[in-house]
Design a protein around this motif. Structure first.
Motif, PDB file in Angstrom:
ATOM      1  N   ASN A  80     -52.620 -26.239 -63.162  1.00 42.21           N
ATOM      2  CA  ASN A  80     -52.070 -26.761 -64.400  1.00 42.21           C
ATOM      3  C   ASN A  80     -50.925 -25.856 -64.842  1.00 42.21           C
ATOM      4  O   ASN A  80     -51.169 -24.728 -65.279  1.00 42.21           O
ATOM      5  CB  ASN A  80     -53.146 -26.820 -65.489  1.00 42.21           C
ATOM      6  N   ASP A 112     -49.090 -25.896 -67.408  1.00 41.65           N
ATOM      7  CA  ASP A 112     -49.118 -25.567 -68.842  1.00 41.65           C
ATOM      8  C   ASP A 112     -49.988 -24.344 -69.119  1.00 41.65           C
ATOM      9  O   ASP A 112     -49.725 -23.568 -70.026  1.00 41.65           O
ATOM     10  CB  ASP A 112     -49.634 -26.752 -69.652  1.00 41.65           C
ATOM     11  N   GLN A 113     -51.053 -24.179 -68.315  1.00 39.34           N
ATOM     12  CA  GLN A 113     -51.964 -23.050 -68.501  1.00 39.34           C
ATOM     13  C   GLN A 113     -51.568 -21.840 -67.667  1.00 39.34           C
ATOM     14  O   GLN A 113     -51.950 -20.716 -67.970  1.00 39.34           O
ATOM     15  CB  GLN A 113     -53.395 -23.466 -68.136  1.00 39.34           C
ATOM     16  N   ALA A 162     -47.550 -19.334 -69.775  1.00 39.98           N
ATOM     17  CA  ALA A 162     -47.624 -20.785 -69.937  1.00 39.98           C
ATOM     18  C   ALA A 162     -46.214 -21.325 -69.742  1.00 39.98           C
ATOM     19  O   ALA A 162     -45.228 -20.650 -70.037  1.00 39.98           O
ATOM     20  CB  ALA A 162     -48.149 -21.153 -71.314  1.00 39.98           C
TER      21      ALA A 162
END
Length: 205
Positions: free
Chosen positions: A45, A47-48, A163
């Protein structure tokens, strides 16, 4: 491949691995001392900024995709030659990771363009660089702008924030990341630390 294997540790002795090097590794149970499966794909992911886990293949004669997945919470360690788990119970057939693997959150970013927030295209993602001890994604390997290459023809290693903003098929990074681009993994970990320290302190390049 041999060149990649010689560039696996940064100056701080952290083991850095490309995501493509994880595919095909056996998943070995510490309790049983046996290989339970092998890594099929990395679920990530952006975003993480962390790996979420792995989809799995059956090993041996019945080789093929498994319903079971391995979340990062079940990983005891990632090495150059195997992914270690405590026992077979950490693999799960349904749940959060299985859903993430099918969603845009668990996306494959290889092939995506990387742009700075000032509109400069740095290149196209060819791989993901992972810290083996934590599963944290430290940056991307790029097929990049030749003007950024210290040595012609080498890939570029771009540090990313903890992030990352994602817009469509483009990955957005601060322009301040550019001075920390490297063309050798041996110095990449230190560049990531310096870049993130600068971001956290609000400094400018």
């Amino acid at each position: 491949m041999s060149e990649h294997r010689t560039e696996n540790r940064d100056a701080g002795s952290r083991l850095l691995l490309r995501a493509t090097e994880l595919a095909g590794l056996p998943v070995v149970s510490i309790a049983e001392g046996e290989a339970l499966a092998e890594v099929k794909d990395v679920v990530y992911n952006p975003d993480q900024g962390h790996l979420l886990g792995f989809t799995l293949n059956q090993r041996g004669f019945l080789r093929g995709p498994m319903k079971a997945v391995l979340p990062m919470s079940g990983v005891a360690g990632i090495g150059r030659d195997a992914v270690m788990v405590t026992d077979a119970d950490v693999c799960e057939e349904k749940g959060g990771l299985a859903a993430e693997a099918q969603s845009s959150a668990g996306r494959n970013v290889v092939g995506n363009d990387v742009l700075t927030d000032t509109g400069h295209r740095l290149g196209e993602v060819s791989d993901i660089i992972v810290a083996a001890d934590s599963g944290e994604v430290l940056g991307y390997e790029l097929e990049g702008d030749p003007k950024l290459q210290g040595h012609a023809g080498r890939p570029l290693f771009l540090p990313i924030p903890a992030a990352l903003a994602v817009s469509g098929t483009a990955l957005m990074v601060p322009a301040s990341a550019e001075p920390f681009i490297r063309d050798d993994l041996s110095g990449f970990g230190a560049a990531v630390d310096e870049f993130r320290s600068q971001l956290s302190s609000g400094g400018a390049s």
